[in-house]
Design a protein around this motif. Structure first.
Motif, PDB file in Angstrom:
ATOM      1  N   VAL A   6       0.847  -1.193   0.000  1.00 44.40           N
ATOM      2  CA  VAL A   6       0.000   0.000   0.000  1.00 44.40           C
ATOM      3  C   VAL A   6       0.878   1.237   0.000  1.00 44.40           C
ATOM      4  O   VAL A   6       1.965   1.245   0.565  1.00 44.40           O
ATOM      5  CB  VAL A   6      -0.956   0.049   1.223  1.00 44.40           C
ATOM      6  CG1 VAL A   6      -1.951  -1.080   1.169  1.00 44.40           C
ATOM      7  CG2 VAL A   6      -0.198   0.031   2.514  1.00 44.40           C
ATOM      8  N   ARG A  13      -4.850   9.011   0.092  1.00 43.32           N
ATOM      9  CA  ARG A  13      -5.134   7.670   0.608  1.00 43.32           C
ATOM     10  C   ARG A  13      -6.492   7.696   1.286  1.00 43.32           C
ATOM     11  O   ARG A  13      -6.902   8.708   1.833  1.00 43.32           O
ATOM     12  CB  ARG A  13      -4.091   7.245   1.635  1.00 43.32           C
ATOM     13  CG  ARG A  13      -2.686   7.299   1.182  1.00 43.32           C
ATOM     14  CD  ARG A  13      -1.763   6.802   2.275  1.00 43.32           C
ATOM     15  NE  ARG A  13      -1.817   7.596   3.483  1.00 43.32           N
ATOM     16  CZ  ARG A  13      -0.900   8.453   3.853  1.00 43.32           C
ATOM     17  NH1 ARG A  13       0.118   8.690   3.084  1.00 43.32           N
ATOM     18  NH2 ARG A  13      -0.988   9.100   4.982  1.00 43.32           N
ATOM     19  N   GLN A  14      -7.151   6.561   1.258  1.00 43.11           N
ATOM     20  CA  GLN A  14      -8.425   6.463   1.955  1.00 43.11           C
ATOM     21  C   GLN A  14      -8.610   5.034   2.438  1.00 43.11           C
ATOM     22  O   GLN A  14      -8.469   4.085   1.663  1.00 43.11           O
ATOM     23  CB  GLN A  14      -9.581   6.852   1.040  1.00 43.11           C
ATOM     24  CG  GLN A  14     -10.921   6.781   1.731  1.00 43.11           C
ATOM     25  CD  GLN A  14     -12.063   7.175   0.818  1.00 43.11           C
ATOM     26  OE1 GLN A  14     -11.900   7.290  -0.380  1.00 43.11           O
ATOM     27  NE2 GLN A  14     -13.213   7.368   1.391  1.00 43.11           N
ATOM     28  N   THR A  15      -8.929   4.898   3.710  1.00 44.40           N
ATOM     29  CA  THR A  15      -9.226   3.590   4.280  1.00 44.40           C
ATOM     30  C   THR A  15     -10.649   3.609   4.806  1.00 44.40           C
ATOM     31  O   THR A  15     -11.037   4.537   5.512  1.00 44.40           O
ATOM     32  CB  THR A  15      -8.246   3.256   5.422  1.00 44.40           C
ATOM     33  OG1 THR A  15      -6.914   3.286   4.904  1.00 44.40           O
ATOM     34  CG2 THR A  15      -8.529   1.882   5.999  1.00 44.40           C
ATOM     35  N   ARG A  28     -11.001  -1.668   3.421  1.00 46.70           N
ATOM     36  CA  ARG A  28     -10.517  -1.367   2.072  1.00 46.70           C
ATOM     37  C   ARG A  28      -9.595  -0.163   2.154  1.00 46.70           C
ATOM     38  O   ARG A  28      -9.919   0.831   2.798  1.00 46.70           O
ATOM     39  CB  ARG A  28     -11.700  -1.072   1.165  1.00 46.70           C
ATOM     40  CG  ARG A  28     -11.319  -0.637  -0.221  1.00 46.70           C
ATOM     41  CD  ARG A  28     -12.579  -0.297  -1.006  1.00 46.70           C
ATOM     42  NE  ARG A  28     -12.233   0.335  -2.247  1.00 46.70           N
ATOM     43  CZ  ARG A  28     -12.678  -0.058  -3.425  1.00 46.70           C
ATOM     44  NH1 ARG A  28     -13.495  -1.076  -3.495  1.00 46.70           N
ATOM     45  NH2 ARG A  28     -12.321   0.576  -4.508  1.00 46.70           N
ATOM     46  N   HIS A  29      -8.447  -0.273   1.496  1.00 46.75           N
ATOM     47  CA  HIS A  29      -7.506   0.841   1.451  1.00 46.75           C
ATOM     48  C   HIS A  29      -7.211   1.152  -0.010  1.00 46.75           C
ATOM     49  O   HIS A  29      -6.860   0.263  -0.779  1.00 46.75           O
ATOM     50  CB  HIS A  29      -6.213   0.491   2.180  1.00 46.75           C
ATOM     51  CG  HIS A  29      -5.225   1.615   2.176  1.00 46.75           C
ATOM     52  ND1 HIS A  29      -5.312   2.663   3.051  1.00 46.75           N
ATOM     53  CD2 HIS A  29      -4.162   1.863   1.384  1.00 46.75           C
ATOM     54  CE1 HIS A  29      -4.329   3.507   2.813  1.00 46.75           C
ATOM     55  NE2 HIS A  29      -3.618   3.038   1.797  1.00 46.75           N
ATOM     56  N   THR A  30      -7.384   2.409  -0.393  1.00 47.08           N
ATOM     57  CA  THR A  30      -7.104   2.873  -1.745  1.00 47.08           C
ATOM     58  C   THR A  30      -6.124   4.024  -1.653  1.00 47.08           C
ATOM     59  O   THR A  30      -6.270   4.895  -0.795  1.00 47.08           O
ATOM     60  CB  THR A  30      -8.395   3.349  -2.450  1.00 47.08           C
ATOM     61  OG1 THR A  30      -9.294   2.243  -2.530  1.00 47.08           O
ATOM     62  CG2 THR A  30      -8.110   3.848  -3.848  1.00 47.08           C
ATOM     63  N   THR A  42      -3.380   4.105  -9.363  1.00 48.02           N
ATOM     64  CA  THR A  42      -4.068   3.919  -8.088  1.00 48.02           C
ATOM     65  C   THR A  42      -4.016   2.441  -7.713  1.00 48.02           C
ATOM     66  O   THR A  42      -4.191   1.571  -8.566  1.00 48.02           O
ATOM     67  CB  THR A  42      -5.540   4.366  -8.193  1.00 48.02           C
ATOM     68  OG1 THR A  42      -5.580   5.721  -8.592  1.00 48.02           O
ATOM     69  CG2 THR A  42      -6.261   4.211  -6.879  1.00 48.02           C
ATOM     70  N   THR A  44      -5.466  -0.540  -4.825  1.00 52.30           N
ATOM     71  CA  THR A  44      -6.504  -0.849  -3.839  1.00 52.30           C
ATOM     72  C   THR A  44      -6.265  -2.242  -3.275  1.00 52.30           C
ATOM     73  O   THR A  44      -5.938  -3.167  -4.015  1.00 52.30           O
ATOM     74  CB  THR A  44      -7.908  -0.795  -4.470  1.00 52.30           C
ATOM     75  OG1 THR A  44      -8.136   0.513  -4.996  1.00 52.30           O
ATOM     76  CG2 THR A  44      -8.997  -1.128  -3.461  1.00 52.30           C
ATOM     77  N   SER A  46      -8.181  -4.944  -0.297  1.00 55.46           N
ATOM     78  CA  SER A  46      -9.349  -5.088   0.573  1.00 55.46           C
ATOM     79  C   SER A  46      -9.436  -6.504   1.132  1.00 55.46           C
ATOM     80  O   SER A  46      -8.846  -7.438   0.600  1.00 55.46           O
ATOM     81  CB  SER A  46     -10.633  -4.744  -0.182  1.00 55.46           C
ATOM     82  OG  SER A  46     -10.840  -5.655  -1.238  1.00 55.46           O
ATOM     83  N   GLY A  61      -7.012  -7.273  -4.502  1.00 58.97           N
ATOM     84  CA  GLY A  61      -6.162  -6.130  -4.780  1.00 58.97           C
ATOM     85  C   GLY A  61      -6.245  -5.776  -6.247  1.00 58.97           C
ATOM     86  O   GLY A  61      -6.570  -6.616  -7.094  1.00 58.97           O
ATOM     87  N   SER A  62      -5.976  -4.504  -6.541  1.00 65.31           N
ATOM     88  CA  SER A  62      -6.011  -4.074  -7.936  1.00 65.31           C
ATOM     89  C   SER A  62      -5.108  -2.864  -8.144  1.00 65.31           C
ATOM     90  O   SER A  62      -4.789  -2.135  -7.201  1.00 65.31           O
ATOM     91  CB  SER A  62      -7.439  -3.729  -8.364  1.00 65.31           C
ATOM     92  OG  SER A  62      -7.912  -2.613  -7.630  1.00 65.31           O
TER      93      SER A  62
END
Length: 127
Positions: A6, A13-15, A28-30, A42, A44, A46, A61-62
């Motif tokens: 990550v 960032r956003q969780t 989920r973390h992006t 980006t 991600t 999760s 993940g992606s």
């Protein structure tokens, strides 16, 4: 063992996470890994687990890439459901020409299921 890469210090960032009314917990973390005038990347990661009734752990993940000047894109990802296998996918679009409402492009998509009770499936793809 599972490891997740990550972004820690770059960009946005956003969780998010929680438990829904059905007893499913998720996180989920992006994060934006690269964002400049030409490129946007980006990532991600999760995880989710059903607790009432007890269900398998799902991890995924992606990565999503955009070449800003052309609008071309590429996305790859995978999702694993413990004891049920792993789904992988990739999709991309290359824009040869994109101006004034006219565009010429090539695109493709690939997906496949590995392992699990049904075994490894045949690939699904188009272009």
């Amino acid at each position: 063992e599972e490891y997740v890469l990550v972004p820690l210090s770059r960009g946005r960032r956003q969780t998010t996470g929680g438990v829904d009314s059905g007893g499913r917990a998720f996180i989920r973390h992006t994060g934006t890994i690269v964002d400049n005038n030409r490129h946007h990347l980006t990532g991600t990661a999760s995880a989710a687990k059903q607790f009432r009734p007890n269900g398998p752990l799902i991890t995924s993940g992606s990565l999503d890439y955009t070449h800003k000047p052309s609008g071309s894109t590429l996305g790859i990802g995978a999702s694993n459901t413990r004891r049920f296998g792993t789904d992988v996918h990739a999709a991309g679009r290359y824009n040869f020409y994109n101006k004034g409402g006219t565009s010429v492009f090539a695109e493709g998509n690939y997906g496949r299921h590995f392992e699990g009770p049904g075994g490894t499936g045949r690939p699904n793809y188009y272009g």
